[in-house]
Scaffold this motif. Structure first.
Motif, PDB file in Angstrom:
ATOM      1  N   GLY A 134      77.914  52.228  64.144  1.00 64.55           N
ATOM      2  CA  GLY A 134      78.058  52.926  65.421  1.00 64.55           C
ATOM      3  C   GLY A 134      78.890  54.186  65.308  1.00 64.55           C
ATOM      4  O   GLY A 134      79.045  54.761  64.230  1.00 64.55           O
ATOM      5  N   ASP A 180      74.948  60.297  68.641  1.00 64.51           N
ATOM      6  CA  ASP A 180      73.782  59.420  68.738  1.00 64.51           C
ATOM      7  C   ASP A 180      74.105  57.984  68.322  1.00 64.51           C
ATOM      8  O   ASP A 180      73.524  57.032  68.853  1.00 64.51           O
ATOM      9  CB  ASP A 180      72.623  59.964  67.892  1.00 64.51           C
ATOM     10  CG  ASP A 180      72.991  60.089  66.423  1.00 64.51           C
ATOM     11  OD1 ASP A 180      74.040  60.712  66.106  1.00 64.51           O
ATOM     12  OD2 ASP A 180      72.235  59.574  65.581  1.00 64.51           O
ATOM     13  N   LEU A 181      75.040  57.809  67.401  1.00 67.40           N
ATOM     14  CA  LEU A 181      75.380  56.462  66.930  1.00 67.40           C
ATOM     15  C   LEU A 181      76.163  55.685  67.982  1.00 67.40           C
ATOM     16  O   LEU A 181      76.181  54.450  67.965  1.00 67.40           O
ATOM     17  CB  LEU A 181      76.185  56.533  65.631  1.00 67.40           C
ATOM     18  CG  LEU A 181      75.433  57.090  64.430  1.00 67.40           C
ATOM     19  CD1 LEU A 181      76.366  57.211  63.232  1.00 67.40           C
ATOM     20  CD2 LEU A 181      74.220  56.237  64.093  1.00 67.40           C
ATOM     21  N   GLU A 182      76.799  56.403  68.883  1.00 65.30           N
ATOM     22  CA  GLU A 182      77.533  55.752  69.961  1.00 65.30           C
ATOM     23  C   GLU A 182      76.556  55.089  70.934  1.00 65.30           C
ATOM     24  O   GLU A 182      76.780  53.972  71.393  1.00 65.30           O
ATOM     25  CB  GLU A 182      78.409  56.779  70.681  1.00 65.30           C
ATOM     26  CG  GLU A 182      79.559  56.211  71.452  1.00 65.30           C
ATOM     27  CD  GLU A 182      80.572  55.472  70.587  1.00 65.30           C
ATOM     28  OE1 GLU A 182      80.755  54.259  70.847  1.00 65.30           O
ATOM     29  OE2 GLU A 182      81.174  56.066  69.684  1.00 65.30           O
ATOM     30  N   THR A 183      75.474  55.764  71.222  1.00 65.83           N
ATOM     31  CA  THR A 183      74.501  55.241  72.187  1.00 65.83           C
ATOM     32  C   THR A 183      73.351  54.486  71.532  1.00 65.83           C
ATOM     33  O   THR A 183      72.729  53.644  72.156  1.00 65.83           O
ATOM     34  CB  THR A 183      73.914  56.392  73.035  1.00 65.83           C
ATOM     35  OG1 THR A 183      73.343  57.360  72.162  1.00 65.83           O
ATOM     36  CG2 THR A 183      75.004  57.036  73.885  1.00 65.83           C
ATOM     37  N   ASP A 184      73.080  54.796  70.267  1.00 64.17           N
ATOM     38  CA  ASP A 184      71.961  54.169  69.559  1.00 64.17           C
ATOM     39  C   ASP A 184      72.386  53.841  68.125  1.00 64.17           C
ATOM     40  O   ASP A 184      71.976  54.516  67.171  1.00 64.17           O
ATOM     41  CB  ASP A 184      70.757  55.115  69.570  1.00 64.17           C
ATOM     42  CG  ASP A 184      69.485  54.449  69.078  1.00 64.17           C
ATOM     43  OD1 ASP A 184      69.412  53.199  69.095  1.00 64.17           O
ATOM     44  OD2 ASP A 184      68.566  55.190  68.662  1.00 64.17           O
ATOM     45  N   PRO A 185      73.220  52.802  67.943  1.00 66.71           N
ATOM     46  CA  PRO A 185      73.696  52.452  66.607  1.00 66.71           C
ATOM     47  C   PRO A 185      72.522  52.143  65.667  1.00 66.71           C
ATOM     48  O   PRO A 185      71.445  51.750  66.109  1.00 66.71           O
ATOM     49  CB  PRO A 185      74.546  51.202  66.823  1.00 66.71           C
ATOM     50  CG  PRO A 185      74.801  51.134  68.280  1.00 66.71           C
ATOM     51  CD  PRO A 185      73.696  51.882  68.961  1.00 66.71           C
ATOM     52  N   VAL A 186      72.766  52.326  64.376  1.00 67.66           N
ATOM     53  CA  VAL A 186      71.758  52.063  63.351  1.00 67.66           C
ATOM     54  C   VAL A 186      71.996  50.672  62.775  1.00 67.66           C
ATOM     55  O   VAL A 186      73.106  50.370  62.317  1.00 67.66           O
ATOM     56  CB  VAL A 186      71.862  53.115  62.219  1.00 67.66           C
ATOM     57  CG1 VAL A 186      70.954  52.762  61.054  1.00 67.66           C
ATOM     58  CG2 VAL A 186      71.554  54.496  62.746  1.00 67.66           C
ATOM     59  N   THR A 187      70.971  49.830  62.799  1.00 69.24           N
ATOM     60  CA  THR A 187      71.066  48.497  62.205  1.00 69.24           C
ATOM     61  C   THR A 187      70.178  48.447  60.974  1.00 69.24           C
ATOM     62  O   THR A 187      69.001  48.799  61.044  1.00 69.24           O
ATOM     63  CB  THR A 187      70.655  47.409  63.213  1.00 69.24           C
ATOM     64  OG1 THR A 187      71.543  47.457  64.339  1.00 69.24           O
ATOM     65  CG2 THR A 187      70.719  46.014  62.588  1.00 69.24           C
ATOM     66  N   THR A 213      75.450  46.926  61.595  1.00 65.81           N
ATOM     67  CA  THR A 213      75.141  47.861  62.671  1.00 65.81           C
ATOM     68  C   THR A 213      76.223  48.933  62.642  1.00 65.81           C
ATOM     69  O   THR A 213      77.410  48.625  62.777  1.00 65.81           O
ATOM     70  CB  THR A 213      75.092  47.154  64.031  1.00 65.81           C
ATOM     71  OG1 THR A 213      74.065  46.155  63.986  1.00 65.81           O
ATOM     72  CG2 THR A 213      74.783  48.134  65.150  1.00 65.81           C
TER      73      THR A 213
END
Length: 177
Positions: free
Chosen positions: A70, A142-149, A68
């Motif tokens: 972030g 955006d990665l702070e609020t919606d991390p990429v997994t 994940t």
């Protein structure tokens, strides 16, 4: 010039492109030019690849790795600006690789306390990481609020030709199923 190697997971192409665009926008040229998440740093990875067969066996027997990714952070020692990575799987793979390779000397950050990360910029003369952090926080908000997994299904063998070069993938080793 002696080449060096590391083993890494590659981020999704869209995220890699965003990190590379950040590099271009800020004139960054360093060993992390190709975005990656290191699972085994260069300690014990000699240029002759005497360790490669053992590492391939570990990778082949290890299940795919979920990560994940972030928002941006700075290491406390000031060595790098990076995107935070949460991945117990990556740490387990890292420890398994250390156990198999048994490097004579390890970097202080290697071991079960490893902090997986995706480097954005490395500290060097003329690079102000705190100022870049503010820029990165805007670009990667955006990665702070919606991390990429994502789940990685292979490990990249990466090679740097020598000082001043950058690590680039030369082989992909499939993770076990």
């Amino acid at each position: 010039m002696t080449p060096s190697h590391l083993l890494a997971l590659l981020p999704p192409p869209e995220l890699a492109a965003r990190v590379q665009a950040f590099h271009v926008a800020h004139g960054l040229r360093d060993a992390a030019a190709v975005p990656h998440i290191t699972v085994k740093a260069r300690s014990g990875l000699d240029a002759e690849l005497t360790w490669a067969q053992r590492a391939r066996e570990v990778v082949a027997s290890h299940p795919p790795v979920t990560v994940t990714i972030g928002g941006p952070r700075l290491f406390g020692n000031g060595s790098a600006l990076y995107l935070h990575v949460d991945s117990p799987d990556a740490v387990r793979l890292h420890v398994a690789l250390l156990d198999a390779i048994q490097p004579a000397q390890r970097f202080g950050y290697e071991g079960p306390h490893l902090t997986p990360h995706l480097s954005v910029a490395l500290a060097r003369r003329g690079v102000e990481l705190p100022a870049l952090l503010a820029e990165a926080q805007a670009v990667f908000a955006d990665l702070e609020t919606d991390p990429v997994t994502v789940t990685a299904h292979e490990v990249a063998l990466m090679r740097k030709p020598g000082p001043g070069g950058f690590y680039a993938p030369v082989e992909a080793w499939p993770l076990g199923r």
